[in-house]
Design a protein around this motif. Structure first.
Motif, PDB file in Angstrom:
ATOM      1  N   ARG A  67       0.822  -1.215   0.000  1.00  0.00           N
ATOM      2  CA  ARG A  67       0.000   0.000   0.000  1.00  0.00           C
ATOM      3  C   ARG A  67       0.852   1.259   0.000  1.00  0.00           C
ATOM      4  O   ARG A  67       0.381   2.339   0.324  1.00  0.00           O
ATOM      5  CB  ARG A  67      -0.943  -0.024   1.206  1.00  0.00           C
ATOM      6  N   ASP A 101      -7.428   0.714  -5.619  1.00  0.00           N
ATOM      7  CA  ASP A 101      -7.231   0.224  -6.985  1.00  0.00           C
ATOM      8  C   ASP A 101      -5.766   0.318  -7.416  1.00  0.00           C
ATOM      9  O   ASP A 101      -5.358  -0.323  -8.385  1.00  0.00           O
ATOM     10  CB  ASP A 101      -8.117   0.997  -7.974  1.00  0.00           C
ATOM     11  N   THR A 102      -4.972   1.135  -6.691  1.00  0.00           N
ATOM     12  CA  THR A 102      -3.550   1.293  -7.044  1.00  0.00           C
ATOM     13  C   THR A 102      -2.637   0.426  -6.155  1.00  0.00           C
ATOM     14  O   THR A 102      -1.423   0.476  -6.307  1.00  0.00           O
ATOM     15  CB  THR A 102      -3.112   2.765  -6.913  1.00  0.00           C
ATOM     16  N   TRP A 103      -3.230  -0.354  -5.220  1.00  0.00           N
ATOM     17  CA  TRP A 103      -2.416  -1.251  -4.405  1.00  0.00           C
ATOM     18  C   TRP A 103      -1.809  -2.336  -5.288  1.00  0.00           C
ATOM     19  O   TRP A 103      -2.239  -2.529  -6.442  1.00  0.00           O
ATOM     20  CB  TRP A 103      -3.260  -1.925  -3.322  1.00  0.00           C
ATOM     21  N   SER A 104      -0.851  -3.076  -4.749  1.00  0.00           N
ATOM     22  CA  SER A 104      -0.249  -4.184  -5.486  1.00  0.00           C
ATOM     23  C   SER A 104      -0.293  -5.454  -4.626  1.00  0.00           C
ATOM     24  O   SER A 104       0.424  -5.531  -3.635  1.00  0.00           O
ATOM     25  CB  SER A 104       1.200  -3.837  -5.849  1.00  0.00           C
ATOM     26  N   PRO A 138      -4.011  -5.171  -6.877  1.00  0.00           N
ATOM     27  CA  PRO A 138      -5.074  -4.156  -6.752  1.00  0.00           C
ATOM     28  C   PRO A 138      -6.334  -4.692  -6.068  1.00  0.00           C
ATOM     29  O   PRO A 138      -6.467  -5.897  -5.813  1.00  0.00           O
ATOM     30  CB  PRO A 138      -5.356  -3.776  -8.202  1.00  0.00           C
ATOM     31  N   TRP A 139      -7.260  -3.774  -5.828  1.00  0.00           N
ATOM     32  CA  TRP A 139      -8.500  -4.104  -5.122  1.00  0.00           C
ATOM     33  C   TRP A 139      -9.274  -5.221  -5.807  1.00  0.00           C
ATOM     34  O   TRP A 139      -9.904  -6.056  -5.148  1.00  0.00           O
ATOM     35  CB  TRP A 139      -9.357  -2.844  -4.991  1.00  0.00           C
ATOM     36  N   SER A 140      -9.246  -5.270  -7.123  1.00  0.00           N
ATOM     37  CA  SER A 140      -9.983  -6.320  -7.845  1.00  0.00           C
ATOM     38  C   SER A 140      -9.501  -7.710  -7.435  1.00  0.00           C
ATOM     39  O   SER A 140     -10.292  -8.658  -7.347  1.00  0.00           O
ATOM     40  CB  SER A 140      -9.829  -6.141  -9.363  1.00  0.00           C
TER      41      SER A 140
END
Length: 410
Positions: A189, A200-203, A205-207
């Protein structure tokens, strides 16, 4: 090779060198120099002379991280390898053990640690009796995890593999991911030293987070404490955990593990306290400032469960938009810090200074909510030679900027 791949390969080479007998000796020497108070220039100069330039730099860097890690990991820190990034991401061992116990309580015996970093979750899971598949795209993370489970005698129960959490979760079937019946995911994060506020930019991502919770019901995901409640999927329990007055983790528990809607957890003096709700309990009532002010624990605030504790304390909010409670009595509760209210006045620096002077107060601790003031700056402005002390709370009461002078001693 790209430069980042070159750098990773060189870090892996250095880490492997530190796991040799010569490397272990270099680490011991670096730790001794650090503990003796040597600064970087003097310490590294001596270390190079004693163990050689190849080992000195890496040993010094790891020894520094171990020194920082002792506060969290105790004596075990001196057996573990951390980089600065993985130490920052590593949670507290007692909380990792708590998570592992809950994850495995339903009988799961194999767990995928998706994004293993330095392996602190992997270690907790293996110690709780699971066989663990530790997965990471980063070769440095894999090297750290492999070295750390080896150092703690857990290597027989851990397999460390290169893998991408996004791809593995996309391929998850039948409630399993990578052949495991349970999973832990801790998305990165931060990037470039900054927090990534948009999930959505986490690694990954949220998906990927939502896909894991849906496809592998026995799973837990660490998320940012500030996560918007609207993002939490149906059937998933959201938990906020605080230690020492600070939120240290927020968790989403998959449908097979979820037992409530929201949970606030506070660890105080080694004891775990929990408040739960199966549905939104709504806001606490609003009322006047009374004899005591209560500051709710941040896990209680973030979970939206302040009204449950307010009801137990017979307390009301001093303002509908501010998380301060007030009641007629002191509170013996792990969920709030309580302050005796001695004075309440509209916010006016001149009047506040005059009041404190009259009451013989020269040193104050300033707390604030819902006010733009800088607490340290105001505390300096209010300091005098008088011996009395007080806690000054700057906030809003029924919408109006207000000062509460609390715990006044002269």
């Amino acid at each position: 090779m790209h430069s980042s791949e070159d750098q990773a390969a060189e870090t892996v080479r250095q880490l492997r060198a530190l796991t040799t007998p010569e490397g272990a000796a270099a680490l011991t020497r670096a730790a001794a120099l650090l503990d003796a108070g040597a600064d970087a220039v003097a310490g590294l100069t001596r270390l190079r002379a004693e163990v050689g330039a190849d080992l000195a730099g890496p040993a010094w860097g790891i020894a520094r991280q171990r020194q920082k890690a002792r506060a969290t990991f105790g004596a075990e820190a001196d057996r573990l390898l951390f980089t600065a990034d993985t130490l920052e991401q590593a949670g507290r061992p007692e909380l990792a053990a708590r998570r592992a116990a809950r994850l495995l309580a339903g009988g799961a015996d194999s767990v995928a640690d998706l994004g293993c970093a330095a392996g602190t979750d992997t270690i907790a899971l293996a110690r709780a009796g699971a066989r663990v598949l530790a997965v990471d795209v980063d070769p440095v993370a894999r090297e750290l995890t492999a070295a750390n489970v080896e150092a703690l005698g857990l290597a027989d129960d851990v397999w460390v593999l290169a893998g991408d959490a996004v791809e593995l979760v996309a391929a998850a079937r039948g409630g399993e991911v990578a052949g495991c019946s349970a999973a832990v995911l801790d998305p990165a994060r931060r990037a470039g030293g900054k927090r990534l506020l948009n999930p959505d930019t986490w690694s990954p991502p949220w998906s990927t987070v939502t896909a894991l919770l849906e496809r592998v019901p026995t799973s837990v995901v660490k998320v940012a404490p500030g996560l918007d409640h609207d993002r939490v999927p149906d059937g998933v329990e959201a938990e906020w955990v605080s230690v020492g007055g600070s939120i240290v983790e927020a968790l989403l528990w998959g449908p097979a593990l979820s037992t409530t809607w929201r949970r606030a957890t506070v660890v105080r003096d080694g004891e775990v306290h929990e408040v739960t709700a199966d549905a939104d309990p709504g806001h606490a009532p609003v009322g006047p400032v009374r004899g005591w002010l209560h500051e709710p624990d941040p896990a209680l605030i973030r979970s939206g469960l302040v009204s449950l504790v307010a009801a137990d304390l017979g307390a009301s909010l001093v303002d509908p938009t501010i998380a301060y409670l007030s009641s007629d009595a002191a509170a013996d509760s792990p969920w709030v810090s309580s302050y005796r209210v001695d004075e309440v006045l509209p916010f006016n620096l001149k009047k506040l200074r005059g009041l404190l002077r009259t009451r013989g107060v020269g040193r104050v601790v300033v707390k604030k909510r819902g006010s733009p003031i800088e607490p340290e700056s105001l505390a300096r402005q209010l300091r005098t030679d008088a011996r009395g002390t007080a806690t000054v709370v700057v906030t809003r009461v029924a919408g109006a900027p207000t000062v509460l002078v609390c715990d006044l001693t002269t």
